[in-house]
Motif scaffolding. Sequence first.
Motif, PDB file in Angstrom:
ATOM      1  N   ASN A  65       0.878  -1.170   0.000  1.00 19.69           N
ATOM      2  CA  ASN A  65       0.000   0.000   0.000  1.00 19.69           C
ATOM      3  C   ASN A  65       0.911   1.213   0.000  1.00 19.69           C
ATOM      4  O   ASN A  65       1.969   1.205   0.648  1.00 19.69           O
ATOM      5  CB  ASN A  65      -0.869   0.007   1.258  1.00 19.69           C
ATOM      6  N   ILE A  66       0.522   2.248  -0.717  1.00 24.85           N
ATOM      7  CA  ILE A  66       1.372   3.429  -0.870  1.00 24.85           C
ATOM      8  C   ILE A  66       0.559   4.678  -0.566  1.00 24.85           C
ATOM      9  O   ILE A  66      -0.580   4.814  -1.020  1.00 24.85           O
ATOM     10  CB  ILE A  66       1.922   3.519  -2.310  1.00 24.85           C
ATOM     11  N   LEU A  67       1.168   5.585   0.187  1.00 21.31           N
ATOM     12  CA  LEU A  67       0.570   6.891   0.455  1.00 21.31           C
ATOM     13  C   LEU A  67       1.655   7.940   0.228  1.00 21.31           C
ATOM     14  O   LEU A  67       2.666   7.959   0.938  1.00 21.31           O
ATOM     15  CB  LEU A  67       0.046   6.965   1.892  1.00 21.31           C
ATOM     16  N   VAL A  68       1.484   8.770  -0.801  1.00 19.19           N
ATOM     17  CA  VAL A  68       2.433   9.843  -1.093  1.00 19.19           C
ATOM     18  C   VAL A  68       2.094  11.009  -0.163  1.00 19.19           C
ATOM     19  O   VAL A  68       0.964  11.497  -0.154  1.00 19.19           O
ATOM     20  CB  VAL A  68       2.359  10.262  -2.579  1.00 19.19           C
ATOM     21  N   ILE A  69       3.053  11.437   0.626  1.00 19.65           N
ATOM     22  CA  ILE A  69       2.801  12.432   1.666  1.00 19.65           C
ATOM     23  C   ILE A  69       2.260  13.736   1.087  1.00 19.65           C
ATOM     24  O   ILE A  69       1.268  14.268   1.593  1.00 19.65           O
ATOM     25  CB  ILE A  69       4.068  12.657   2.520  1.00 19.65           C
ATOM     26  N   ASP A  70       2.868  14.258   0.027  1.00 19.66           N
ATOM     27  CA  ASP A  70       2.379  15.514  -0.578  1.00 19.66           C
ATOM     28  C   ASP A  70       0.917  15.402  -0.993  1.00 19.66           C
ATOM     29  O   ASP A  70       0.117  16.298  -0.752  1.00 19.66           O
ATOM     30  CB  ASP A  70       3.207  15.893  -1.812  1.00 19.66           C
ATOM     31  N   GLU A  71       0.581  14.293  -1.637  1.00 18.14           N
ATOM     32  CA  GLU A  71      -0.794  14.090  -2.111  1.00 18.14           C
ATOM     33  C   GLU A  71      -1.770  13.963  -0.938  1.00 18.14           C
ATOM     34  O   GLU A  71      -2.882  14.488  -0.995  1.00 18.14           O
ATOM     35  CB  GLU A  71      -0.870  12.842  -2.991  1.00 18.14           C
ATOM     36  N   ALA A  72      -1.360  13.275   0.099  1.00 24.17           N
ATOM     37  CA  ALA A  72      -2.228  13.121   1.271  1.00 24.17           C
ATOM     38  C   ALA A  72      -2.490  14.467   1.937  1.00 24.17           C
ATOM     39  O   ALA A  72      -3.616  14.755   2.345  1.00 24.17           O
ATOM     40  CB  ALA A  72      -1.605  12.147   2.263  1.00 24.17           C
ATOM     41  N   LEU A  73      -1.466  15.295   2.032  1.00 28.45           N
ATOM     42  CA  LEU A  73      -1.637  16.612   2.651  1.00 28.45           C
ATOM     43  C   LEU A  73      -2.574  17.497   1.832  1.00 28.45           C
ATOM     44  O   LEU A  73      -3.351  18.270   2.386  1.00 28.45           O
ATOM     45  CB  LEU A  73      -0.277  17.303   2.835  1.00 28.45           C
ATOM     46  N   LEU A  74      -2.509  17.381   0.524  1.00 30.17           N
ATOM     47  CA  LEU A  74      -3.342  18.211  -0.341  1.00 30.17           C
ATOM     48  C   LEU A  74      -4.773  17.706  -0.490  1.00 30.17           C
ATOM     49  O   LEU A  74      -5.706  18.500  -0.629  1.00 30.17           O
ATOM     50  CB  LEU A  74      -2.717  18.296  -1.745  1.00 30.17           C
ATOM     51  N   ASN A  75      -4.949  16.387  -0.464  1.00 30.83           N
ATOM     52  CA  ASN A  75      -6.231  15.821  -0.885  1.00 30.83           C
ATOM     53  C   ASN A  75      -6.991  15.037   0.172  1.00 30.83           C
ATOM     54  O   ASN A  75      -8.085  14.552  -0.112  1.00 30.83           O
ATOM     55  CB  ASN A  75      -6.007  14.904  -2.094  1.00 30.83           C
ATOM     56  N   MET A  76      -6.438  14.898   1.363  1.00 27.73           N
ATOM     57  CA  MET A  76      -7.111  14.085   2.383  1.00 27.73           C
ATOM     58  C   MET A  76      -7.312  14.900   3.661  1.00 27.73           C
ATOM     59  O   MET A  76      -6.448  15.683   4.041  1.00 27.73           O
ATOM     60  CB  MET A  76      -6.294  12.826   2.695  1.00 27.73           C
ATOM     61  N   ASP A  77      -8.437  14.672   4.308  1.00 26.44           N
ATOM     62  CA  ASP A  77      -8.695  15.258   5.620  1.00 26.44           C
ATOM     63  C   ASP A  77      -8.138  14.320   6.682  1.00 26.44           C
ATOM     64  O   ASP A  77      -7.952  13.124   6.434  1.00 26.44           O
ATOM     65  CB  ASP A  77     -10.203  15.437   5.840  1.00 26.44           C
ATOM     66  N   ASP A  78      -7.899  14.859   7.881  1.00 23.01           N
ATOM     67  CA  ASP A  78      -7.378  14.030   8.963  1.00 23.01           C
ATOM     68  C   ASP A  78      -8.229  12.786   9.198  1.00 23.01           C
ATOM     69  O   ASP A  78      -7.704  11.703   9.423  1.00 23.01           O
ATOM     70  CB  ASP A  78      -7.276  14.831  10.268  1.00 23.01           C
ATOM     71  N   GLU A  79      -9.550  12.943   9.138  1.00 23.64           N
ATOM     72  CA  GLU A  79     -10.415  11.793   9.420  1.00 23.64           C
ATOM     73  C   GLU A  79     -10.317  10.707   8.341  1.00 23.64           C
ATOM     74  O   GLU A  79     -10.725   9.574   8.569  1.00 23.64           O
ATOM     75  CB  GLU A  79     -11.874  12.213   9.630  1.00 23.64           C
ATOM     76  N   ASP A  80      -9.764  11.038   7.180  1.00 24.72           N
ATOM     77  CA  ASP A  80      -9.592  10.057   6.108  1.00 24.72           C
ATOM     78  C   ASP A  80      -8.265   9.307   6.209  1.00 24.72           C
ATOM     79  O   ASP A  80      -8.074   8.296   5.535  1.00 24.72           O
ATOM     80  CB  ASP A  80      -9.685  10.728   4.740  1.00 24.72           C
ATOM     81  N   LEU A  81      -7.360   9.808   7.028  1.00 24.98           N
ATOM     82  CA  LEU A  81      -6.068   9.160   7.214  1.00 24.98           C
ATOM     83  C   LEU A  81      -6.236   8.024   8.216  1.00 24.98           C
ATOM     84  O   LEU A  81      -6.747   8.233   9.310  1.00 24.98           O
ATOM     85  CB  LEU A  81      -5.025  10.169   7.711  1.00 24.98           C
ATOM     86  N   LYS A  82      -5.815   6.836   7.848  1.00 23.75           N
ATOM     87  CA  LYS A  82      -6.033   5.644   8.673  1.00 23.75           C
ATOM     88  C   LYS A  82      -4.715   5.060   9.140  1.00 23.75           C
ATOM     89  O   LYS A  82      -3.725   5.062   8.421  1.00 23.75           O
ATOM     90  CB  LYS A  82      -6.784   4.565   7.878  1.00 23.75           C
ATOM     91  N   GLY A  83      -4.719   4.554  10.354  1.00 20.52           N
ATOM     92  CA  GLY A  83      -3.590   3.813  10.876  1.00 20.52           C
ATOM     93  C   GLY A  83      -2.584   4.655  11.608  1.00 20.52           C
ATOM     94  O   GLY A  83      -2.847   5.773  12.045  1.00 20.52           O
ATOM     95  N   SER A  84      -1.388   4.077  11.746  1.00 23.59           N
ATOM     96  CA  SER A  84      -0.301   4.736  12.456  1.00 23.59           C
ATOM     97  C   SER A  84       0.976   4.554  11.648  1.00 23.59           C
ATOM     98  O   SER A  84       1.072   3.707  10.782  1.00 23.59           O
ATOM     99  CB  SER A  84      -0.150   4.169  13.861  1.00 23.59           C
ATOM    100  N   VAL A  85       1.962   5.381  11.991  1.00 21.46           N
ATOM    101  CA  VAL A  85       3.229   5.331  11.276  1.00 21.46           C
ATOM    102  C   VAL A  85       4.358   5.212  12.305  1.00 21.46           C
ATOM    103  O   VAL A  85       4.293   5.797  13.388  1.00 21.46           O
ATOM    104  CB  VAL A  85       3.419   6.577  10.371  1.00 21.46           C
ATOM    105  N   PHE A  86       5.365   4.436  11.941  1.00 19.62           N
ATOM    106  CA  PHE A  86       6.536   4.271  12.782  1.00 19.62           C
ATOM    107  C   PHE A  86       7.493   5.423  12.492  1.00 19.62           C
ATOM    108  O   PHE A  86       7.883   5.634  11.359  1.00 19.62           O
ATOM    109  CB  PHE A  86       7.205   2.926  12.487  1.00 19.62           C
ATOM    110  N   ILE A  87       7.830   6.171  13.529  1.00 16.60           N
ATOM    111  CA  ILE A  87       8.740   7.321  13.373  1.00 16.60           C
ATOM    112  C   ILE A  87      10.024   7.016  14.123  1.00 16.60           C
ATOM    113  O   ILE A  87      10.005   6.713  15.314  1.00 16.60           O
ATOM    114  CB  ILE A  87       8.101   8.615  13.910  1.00 16.60           C
ATOM    115  N   GLU A  88      11.141   7.087  13.397  1.00 16.56           N
ATOM    116  CA  GLU A  88      12.440   6.828  14.020  1.00 16.56           C
ATOM    117  C   GLU A  88      12.981   8.084  14.645  1.00 16.56           C
ATOM    118  O   GLU A  88      12.792   9.157  14.211  1.00 16.56           O
ATOM    119  CB  GLU A  88      13.417   6.300  12.981  1.00 16.56           C
TER     120      GLU A  88
END
Length: 88
Positions: A65-88
Amino acid sequence: MRFAKLTHSVLKELQKMGYNVLIAPANCEDSENITWKAIAVPNVFDWLVALDCEGISGIPFEEPNILVIDEALLNMDDEDLKGSVFIE
């Protein structure tokens, strides 16, 4: 290192760290609770084209599964973002 709920602020934090794409395994069974990994690719478009043409795994239907960060910031609302991300 930590897991963070996926939100616009987390995506912006990842962007500042140099990441531009999130990936998750194709076989993720729970699409509401997907676990993403942030990666940095030199050119997102070229990477996506290469992925489409060559595949990552060589096995059909096993691409991540792929989520391009720029596209997500431009085209998705927070409630549409699903899951969690591992941050180092």
